[in-house]
Write a protein that holds these residues in place. Structure first.
Motif, PDB file in Angstrom:
ATOM      1  N   UNK A  86       0.798  -1.227   0.000  1.00  0.00           N
ATOM      2  CA  UNK A  86       0.000   0.000   0.000  1.00  0.00           C
ATOM      3  C   UNK A  86       0.835   1.283   0.000  1.00  0.00           C
ATOM      4  N   UNK A  87       2.128   1.176   0.269  1.00  0.00           N
ATOM      5  CA  UNK A  87       2.968   2.373   0.351  1.00  0.00           C
ATOM      6  C   UNK A  87       2.891   3.242  -0.905  1.00  0.00           C
ATOM      7  N   UNK A  88       2.980   2.673  -2.116  1.00  0.00           N
ATOM      8  CA  UNK A  88       2.887   3.523  -3.313  1.00  0.00           C
ATOM      9  C   UNK A  88       1.563   4.297  -3.410  1.00  0.00           C
ATOM     10  N   UNK A  89       0.490   3.711  -2.932  1.00  0.00           N
ATOM     11  CA  UNK A  89      -0.805   4.388  -2.914  1.00  0.00           C
ATOM     12  C   UNK A  89      -0.743   5.642  -2.050  1.00  0.00           C
ATOM     13  N   UNK A  90      -0.232   5.492  -0.826  1.00  0.00           N
ATOM     14  CA  UNK A  90      -0.156   6.625   0.102  1.00  0.00           C
ATOM     15  C   UNK A  90       0.826   7.674  -0.392  1.00  0.00           C
ATOM     16  N   UNK A  91       1.912   7.229  -0.966  1.00  0.00           N
ATOM     17  CA  UNK A  91       2.913   8.143  -1.512  1.00  0.00           C
ATOM     18  C   UNK A  91       2.300   8.956  -2.664  1.00  0.00           C
ATOM     19  N   UNK A  92       1.544   8.303  -3.512  1.00  0.00           N
ATOM     20  CA  UNK A  92       0.887   8.983  -4.624  1.00  0.00           C
ATOM     21  C   UNK A  92      -0.166   9.975  -4.151  1.00  0.00           C
ATOM     22  N   UNK A  93      -0.932   9.587  -3.128  1.00  0.00           N
ATOM     23  CA  UNK A  93      -1.939  10.488  -2.583  1.00  0.00           C
ATOM     24  C   UNK A  93      -1.286  11.741  -2.018  1.00  0.00           C
ATOM     25  N   UNK A  94      -0.206  11.566  -1.283  1.00  0.00           N
ATOM     26  CA  UNK A  94       0.507  12.722  -0.726  1.00  0.00           C
ATOM     27  C   UNK A  94       1.013  13.632  -1.840  1.00  0.00           C
ATOM     28  N   UNK A  95       1.515  13.064  -2.906  1.00  0.00           N
ATOM     29  CA  UNK A  95       1.999  13.859  -4.034  1.00  0.00           C
ATOM     30  C   UNK A  95       0.863  14.656  -4.674  1.00  0.00           C
ATOM     31  N   UNK A  96      -0.285  14.029  -4.843  1.00  0.00           N
ATOM     32  CA  UNK A  96      -1.441  14.723  -5.426  1.00  0.00           C
ATOM     33  C   UNK A  96      -1.865  15.895  -4.544  1.00  0.00           C
ATOM     34  N   UNK A  97      -1.963  15.648  -3.244  1.00  0.00           N
ATOM     35  CA  UNK A  97      -2.357  16.706  -2.309  1.00  0.00           C
ATOM     36  C   UNK A  97      -1.333  17.840  -2.334  1.00  0.00           C
ATOM     37  N   UNK A  98      -0.062  17.506  -2.243  1.00  0.00           N
ATOM     38  CA  UNK A  98       1.004  18.507  -2.231  1.00  0.00           C
ATOM     39  C   UNK A  98       1.038  19.310  -3.517  1.00  0.00           C
ATOM     40  N   UNK A  99       1.000  18.610  -4.643  1.00  0.00           N
ATOM     41  CA  UNK A  99       1.054  19.293  -5.940  1.00  0.00           C
ATOM     42  C   UNK A  99      -0.141  20.217  -6.140  1.00  0.00           C
ATOM     43  N   UNK A 100      -1.288  19.810  -5.645  1.00  0.00           N
ATOM     44  CA  UNK A 100      -2.483  20.641  -5.779  1.00  0.00           C
ATOM     45  C   UNK A 100      -2.360  21.913  -4.937  1.00  0.00           C
ATOM     46  N   UNK A 101      -2.016  21.772  -3.663  1.00  0.00           N
ATOM     47  CA  UNK A 101      -1.990  22.919  -2.759  1.00  0.00           C
ATOM     48  C   UNK A 101      -0.843  23.885  -3.033  1.00  0.00           C
ATOM     49  N   UNK A 102       0.276  23.384  -3.517  1.00  0.00           N
ATOM     50  CA  UNK A 102       1.437  24.246  -3.736  1.00  0.00           C
ATOM     51  C   UNK A 102       1.232  25.197  -4.918  1.00  0.00           C
ATOM     52  N   UNK A 103       0.296  24.882  -5.781  1.00  0.00           N
ATOM     53  CA  UNK A 103       0.092  25.731  -6.961  1.00  0.00           C
ATOM     54  C   UNK A 103      -0.702  27.011  -6.658  1.00  0.00           C
ATOM     55  N   UNK A 104      -1.310  27.109  -5.473  1.00  0.00           N
ATOM     56  CA  UNK A 104      -2.106  28.281  -5.119  1.00  0.00           C
ATOM     57  C   UNK A 104      -1.376  29.148  -4.100  1.00  0.00           C
ATOM     58  N   UNK A 105      -1.487  30.457  -4.278  1.00  0.00           N
ATOM     59  CA  UNK A 105      -0.839  31.408  -3.372  1.00  0.00           C
ATOM     60  C   UNK A 105      -1.861  32.398  -2.831  1.00  0.00           C
ATOM     61  N   UNK A 106      -1.423  33.199  -1.873  1.00  0.00           N
ATOM     62  CA  UNK A 106      -2.295  34.253  -1.346  1.00  0.00           C
ATOM     63  C   UNK A 106      -2.687  35.235  -2.446  1.00  0.00           C
ATOM     64  N   UNK A 107      -1.811  35.439  -3.410  1.00  0.00           N
ATOM     65  CA  UNK A 107      -2.126  36.330  -4.519  1.00  0.00           C
ATOM     66  C   UNK A 107      -3.347  35.841  -5.302  1.00  0.00           C
ATOM     67  N   UNK A 108      -3.519  34.528  -5.382  1.00  0.00           N
ATOM     68  CA  UNK A 108      -4.684  33.981  -6.081  1.00  0.00           C
ATOM     69  C   UNK A 108      -5.983  34.359  -5.372  1.00  0.00           C
ATOM     70  N   UNK A 109      -5.970  34.420  -4.060  1.00  0.00           N
ATOM     71  CA  UNK A 109      -7.163  34.825  -3.320  1.00  0.00           C
ATOM     72  C   UNK A 109      -7.464  36.302  -3.571  1.00  0.00           C
TER      73      UNK A 109
END
Length: 135
Positions: free
Chosen positions: A107-130
Motif C-alpha cells: 500500500x505504500x505507493x498508494x499513500x505516496x501517490x496520494x501525498x503527491x497529489x495533495x502537495x502538488x495541488x496545494x502548492x500551486x495556489x498562493x495568497x495572490x490567487x485569493x
C-alpha cells in the motif's frame, strides 16, 4: 481533515494580503471582516509570526503585515505550518524512521501517490490567487 485553525489561518493571511496596502492591519479589523473570534485568531497569529509568515507591530498604527509578496506564500506551506505535514499515513511524515516493512508494503505507493497529489495541488495556489479572485 483541515481544522478550523488551518482554515482560519488561510483566511486571515488572505485578508492581510488584501488590506495591507495602507500599512499594518489591526487584528481586530481582520477578525471582524472574517467573522473570527479575536481570541482564537490571536492564538493562530502567534504561530504565523513565529513561523516567519508575518511581521507584527504593537501600538498605534500597529497590527500585522506579510513580510513577502502574496505570490510567495503557497497554500501548502501555510497549512503545514499550522496543521503539520499533510501526509495520509505516519510513515510518510518528515523525520520518521523508515518503516521496516516499506520495501514489501503493497500500500505504500498508494499513500505516496496520494501525498503527491495533495502537495502538488496545494502548492500551486498562493495568497495572490485569493486577492485576484482567481479561486
Amino acid at each position: 481533515m483541515i481544522s478550523t485553525k488551518g482554515r482560519y489561518a488561510l483566511r486571515f493571511l488572505a485578508d492581510i494580503a488584501e488590506h495591507q496596502a495602507d500599512g499594518f492591519v489591526p487584528l481586530k479589523d481582520a477578525a471582524s471582516r472574517q467573522e473570527i473570534s479575536e481570541k482564537y485568531l490571536e492564538i493562530i497569529v502567534k504561530e504565523l509570526v513565529k513561523g516567519g509568515l508575518l511581521d507584527a507591530m504593537r501600538g498605534k498604527g500597529g497590527g500585522y503585515r506579510l513580510n513577502r509578496s502574496p505570490d510567495e506564500y503557497n497554500v501548502k506551506d501555510i497549512i503545514e505550518l499550522i496543521e503539520g505535514p499533510l501526509v495520509p499515513v505516519a510513515c510518510l511524515a518528515p523525520g520518521q524512521a523508515v518503516c521496516p516493512r516499506r520495501k514489501g508494503c503493497r500500500t505504500f505507493p498508494l499513500w505516496q501517490g496520494l501525498y503527491k497529489v495533495i502537495s502538488d495541488y496545494l502548492v500551486q495556489f498562493t495568497l495572490a490567487d485569493f486577492c485576484s479572485g482567481e479561486l
